[in-house]
Scaffold this motif. Structure first.
Motif, PDB file in Angstrom:
ATOM      1  N   ASP A 107       0.853  -1.179   0.000  1.00  0.00           N
ATOM      2  CA  ASP A 107       0.000   0.000   0.000  1.00  0.00           C
ATOM      3  C   ASP A 107       0.896   1.239   0.000  1.00  0.00           C
ATOM      4  O   ASP A 107       1.753   1.388   0.883  1.00  0.00           O
ATOM      5  CB  ASP A 107      -0.893   0.002   1.245  1.00  0.00           C
ATOM      6  CG  ASP A 107      -1.817   1.192   1.282  1.00  0.00           C
ATOM      7  OD1 ASP A 107      -1.346   2.298   1.662  1.00  0.00           O
ATOM      8  OD2 ASP A 107      -3.001   1.040   0.940  1.00  0.00           O
ATOM      9  N   PRO A 108       0.762   2.136  -0.982  1.00  0.00           N
ATOM     10  CA  PRO A 108       1.696   3.269  -1.076  1.00  0.00           C
ATOM     11  C   PRO A 108       1.688   4.186   0.145  1.00  0.00           C
ATOM     12  O   PRO A 108       2.741   4.672   0.558  1.00  0.00           O
ATOM     13  CB  PRO A 108       1.240   3.999  -2.338  1.00  0.00           C
ATOM     14  CG  PRO A 108      -0.150   3.526  -2.597  1.00  0.00           C
ATOM     15  CD  PRO A 108      -0.224   2.135  -2.069  1.00  0.00           C
TER      16      PRO A 108
ATOM     17  N   VAL B  70       9.356  -2.124  -5.951  1.00  0.00           N
ATOM     18  CA  VAL B  70       8.092  -2.208  -5.225  1.00  0.00           C
ATOM     19  C   VAL B  70       6.950  -2.423  -6.199  1.00  0.00           C
ATOM     20  O   VAL B  70       6.869  -1.756  -7.245  1.00  0.00           O
ATOM     21  CB  VAL B  70       7.833  -0.922  -4.410  1.00  0.00           C
ATOM     22  CG1 VAL B  70       6.514  -1.035  -3.656  1.00  0.00           C
ATOM     23  CG2 VAL B  70       8.978  -0.649  -3.443  1.00  0.00           C
ATOM     24  N   ASP B  71       6.060  -3.350  -5.843  1.00  0.00           N
ATOM     25  CA  ASP B  71       4.826  -3.582  -6.581  1.00  0.00           C
ATOM     26  C   ASP B  71       3.690  -2.914  -5.822  1.00  0.00           C
ATOM     27  O   ASP B  71       3.390  -3.292  -4.679  1.00  0.00           O
ATOM     28  CB  ASP B  71       4.579  -5.092  -6.712  1.00  0.00           C
ATOM     29  CG  ASP B  71       3.235  -5.415  -7.364  1.00  0.00           C
ATOM     30  OD1 ASP B  71       2.660  -4.518  -8.031  1.00  0.00           O
ATOM     31  OD2 ASP B  71       2.760  -6.562  -7.205  1.00  0.00           O
ATOM     32  N   PHE B  72       3.067  -1.914  -6.434  1.00  0.00           N
ATOM     33  CA  PHE B  72       1.935  -1.233  -5.808  1.00  0.00           C
ATOM     34  C   PHE B  72       0.593  -1.770  -6.303  1.00  0.00           C
ATOM     35  O   PHE B  72      -0.455  -1.160  -6.061  1.00  0.00           O
ATOM     36  CB  PHE B  72       2.011   0.278  -6.054  1.00  0.00           C
ATOM     37  CG  PHE B  72       3.085   0.963  -5.255  1.00  0.00           C
ATOM     38  CD1 PHE B  72       3.062   0.948  -3.864  1.00  0.00           C
ATOM     39  CD2 PHE B  72       4.126   1.619  -5.891  1.00  0.00           C
ATOM     40  CE1 PHE B  72       4.053   1.573  -3.123  1.00  0.00           C
ATOM     41  CE2 PHE B  72       5.127   2.260  -5.160  1.00  0.00           C
ATOM     42  CZ  PHE B  72       5.082   2.231  -3.771  1.00  0.00           C
ATOM     43  N   GLY B  73       0.611  -2.892  -6.997  1.00  0.00           N
ATOM     44  CA  GLY B  73      -0.619  -3.549  -7.405  1.00  0.00           C
ATOM     45  C   GLY B  73      -1.554  -2.647  -8.186  1.00  0.00           C
ATOM     46  O   GLY B  73      -1.152  -2.025  -9.182  1.00  0.00           O
ATOM     47  N   PRO B  74      -2.823  -2.535  -7.755  1.00  0.00           N
ATOM     48  CA  PRO B  74      -3.817  -1.774  -8.533  1.00  0.00           C
ATOM     49  C   PRO B  74      -3.524  -0.278  -8.615  1.00  0.00           C
ATOM     50  O   PRO B  74      -4.101   0.407  -9.454  1.00  0.00           O
ATOM     51  CB  PRO B  74      -5.122  -2.035  -7.767  1.00  0.00           C
ATOM     52  CG  PRO B  74      -4.699  -2.368  -6.377  1.00  0.00           C
ATOM     53  CD  PRO B  74      -3.405  -3.109  -6.533  1.00  0.00           C
TER      54      PRO B  74
ATOM     55  N   ALA C  57      -7.803   0.981  -6.718  1.00  0.00           N
ATOM     56  CA  ALA C  57      -7.018   1.977  -6.000  1.00  0.00           C
ATOM     57  C   ALA C  57      -7.794   3.279  -5.902  1.00  0.00           C
ATOM     58  O   ALA C  57      -8.539   3.636  -6.815  1.00  0.00           O
ATOM     59  CB  ALA C  57      -5.699   2.222  -6.733  1.00  0.00           C
ATOM     60  N   ASP C  58      -7.631   3.987  -4.778  1.00  0.00           N
ATOM     61  CA  ASP C  58      -8.256   5.301  -4.685  1.00  0.00           C
ATOM     62  C   ASP C  58      -7.423   6.314  -5.460  1.00  0.00           C
ATOM     63  O   ASP C  58      -6.240   6.101  -5.749  1.00  0.00           O
ATOM     64  CB  ASP C  58      -8.422   5.723  -3.225  1.00  0.00           C
ATOM     65  CG  ASP C  58      -7.100   5.949  -2.530  1.00  0.00           C
ATOM     66  OD1 ASP C  58      -6.541   7.049  -2.678  1.00  0.00           O
ATOM     67  OD2 ASP C  58      -6.609   5.014  -1.852  1.00  0.00           O
ATOM     68  N   ASP C  59      -8.013   7.443  -5.775  1.00  0.00           N
ATOM     69  CA  ASP C  59      -7.394   8.415  -6.680  1.00  0.00           C
ATOM     70  C   ASP C  59      -6.143   9.075  -6.107  1.00  0.00           C
ATOM     71  O   ASP C  59      -5.284   9.529  -6.856  1.00  0.00           O
ATOM     72  CB  ASP C  59      -8.408   9.504  -7.058  1.00  0.00           C
ATOM     73  CG  ASP C  59      -9.548   8.963  -7.904  1.00  0.00           C
ATOM     74  OD1 ASP C  59      -9.354   7.910  -8.548  1.00  0.00           O
ATOM     75  OD2 ASP C  59     -10.627   9.586  -7.919  1.00  0.00           O
ATOM     76  N   HIS C  60      -6.043   9.152  -4.790  1.00  0.00           N
ATOM     77  CA  HIS C  60      -4.969   9.924  -4.181  1.00  0.00           C
ATOM     78  C   HIS C  60      -3.917   9.064  -3.484  1.00  0.00           C
ATOM     79  O   HIS C  60      -2.997   9.600  -2.874  1.00  0.00           O
ATOM     80  CB  HIS C  60      -5.543  10.928  -3.173  1.00  0.00           C
ATOM     81  CG  HIS C  60      -6.656  11.773  -3.736  1.00  0.00           C
ATOM     82  ND1 HIS C  60      -6.487  12.553  -4.848  1.00  0.00           N
ATOM     83  CD2 HIS C  60      -7.938  11.931  -3.334  1.00  0.00           C
ATOM     84  CE1 HIS C  60      -7.627  13.179  -5.123  1.00  0.00           C
ATOM     85  NE2 HIS C  60      -8.525  12.806  -4.229  1.00  0.00           N
TER      86      HIS C  60
END
Length: 347
Positions: free
Chosen positions: A240-241, A262-266, A326-329
């Motif tokens: 999660d970023p 790093v993999d941030f997925g969606p 993912a959320d926009d921010h």
């Protein structure tokens, strides 16, 4: 190749420098601007995940030898190194110069000793290139005065990241006062003329100054890496970023170096993010996922007096909760540390 088989020796250059100074960046720069010369590399990471080897391998292909999870300078003798040099020096490889990229915690004089002790007839010692981080140099020197000894052995000193200091001339003057006739070259993002690498071979007189006492140290407890710990972290679950940024913003002072992917997925399905931290300096570099590569987060953390177990748990807690969207921010914190795509993640 007939020239090579008739007795031509391939220079072996030792590329050294403290953690995060930009050795891999410099090597990658040379690989892409070698002017037709073919470079072989021995890459020695400190940590079980060979991040530096991964960064170099794409440019070198089968001309890379990777030595992970240990420090090459602690080898008992040069026989193991000779095995790798044999692979790179064979005439069919067509290699013109071999670069040993040392771990950021290696003792350069040990690596020089190993190359000089090599019994391989096809190679010759090509010099010691020491890379410095201009922004961190004075603090690093204060904590590790043995850096002065490393500079005294160098044949070429690259003062990297001069764009990150307000008075580069002062840093260069200080470095020049510490070297023994070595060339001192300022650089940004490791960009130096490849001729510096190919022409840095020391003369016989310079090699002769490397005495047995300078090159043979049995007390490895005094090495830079003896005071440092390493944590290798791998996660199949995307991070999660926001959680990762909170971890990075609060990282302990002793955690000096962070590198990896790093993999941030969606949050960004098309890219992995190379992360590079030296001291309090932090950068992310998005890059497309290599075709067919497993999507993992792979990080190496290096520090002094760090609690590796606790840090590993904190990183585990950075895992995503599995939400498919993912959320926009969510990426805003990461994007604060993203620079132009032209910069190299190890700069």
């Amino acid at each position: 190749m007939s020239e090579r088989s008739s007795g031509r020796q391939i220079p072996v250059v030792v590329l050294a420098g403290f953690l995060g100074s930009g050795k891999t960046t410099l090597l990658n720069h040379l690989l892409h601007r070698s002017g037709g010369s073919r470079i072989g590399a021995v890459v020695n990471d400190f940590g079980a995940i060979e991040i530096d080897a991964m960064a170099v391998a794409g440019a070198l292909g089968d001309s890379t030898v990777s030595l992970g999870n240990g420090c090459l300078c602690c080898a008992v003798d040069s026989s193991e190194l000779d095995v790798y040099l044999e692979r790179l020096a064979r005439p069919s490889a067509g290699i013109d110069v071999i670069v040993i990229e040392a771990s950021g915690l290696a003792e350069p004089q040990e690596l020089v000793r190993m190359v000089l002790a090599s019994e391989h007839p096809g190679i010759v010692y090509g010099g010691l290139v020491e890379v410095l981080d201009a922004a961190e140099f004075e603090d690093t020197r204060a904590r590790h005065p043995e850096i002065d000894r490393h500079l005294g052995l160098a044949d070429l000193v690259v003062v990297n990241k001069v764009d990150r200091v307000t008075d580069a001339a002062r840093v260069l003057t200080l470095v020049r006062s510490l070297v023994d006739r070595a060339a001192v070259v300022p650089a940004t993002h490791g960009r130096i003329d490849p001729e510096f690498l190919f022409d840095c071979r020391p003369g016989e007189e310079r090699v002769g100054q490397l005495s047995f006492d300078e090159l043979h140290h049995d007390d490895h407890a005094g090495h830079l890496h003896a005071a440092y710990d390493s944590l290798s972290f791998v996660s199949e679950r995307p991070l999660d970023p926001r959680r990762l940024i909170r971890f990075l913003d609060s990282r302990p002072e002793g955690l000096y170096r962070i590198k990896g992917y790093v993999d941030f997925g969606p949050y960004d399905v098309g890219n992995r993010y190379a992360v590079h931290a030296v001291g309090r300096f932090l950068r992310f570099y998005p890059e497309a996922w290599p075709a067919g590569e497993e999507r993992l987060t792979q990080l190496v953390l290096i520090g002094s007096g760090i609690d590796a177990t606790a840090l590993g748990k904190e990183l585990e807690a950075c895992g995503s909760d599995g939400a498919p969207h993912a959320d926009d921010h969510g990426m805003w914190g990461v994007l604060r540390y993203v620079q132009g795509a032209a910069e190299d993640p190890a700069a």
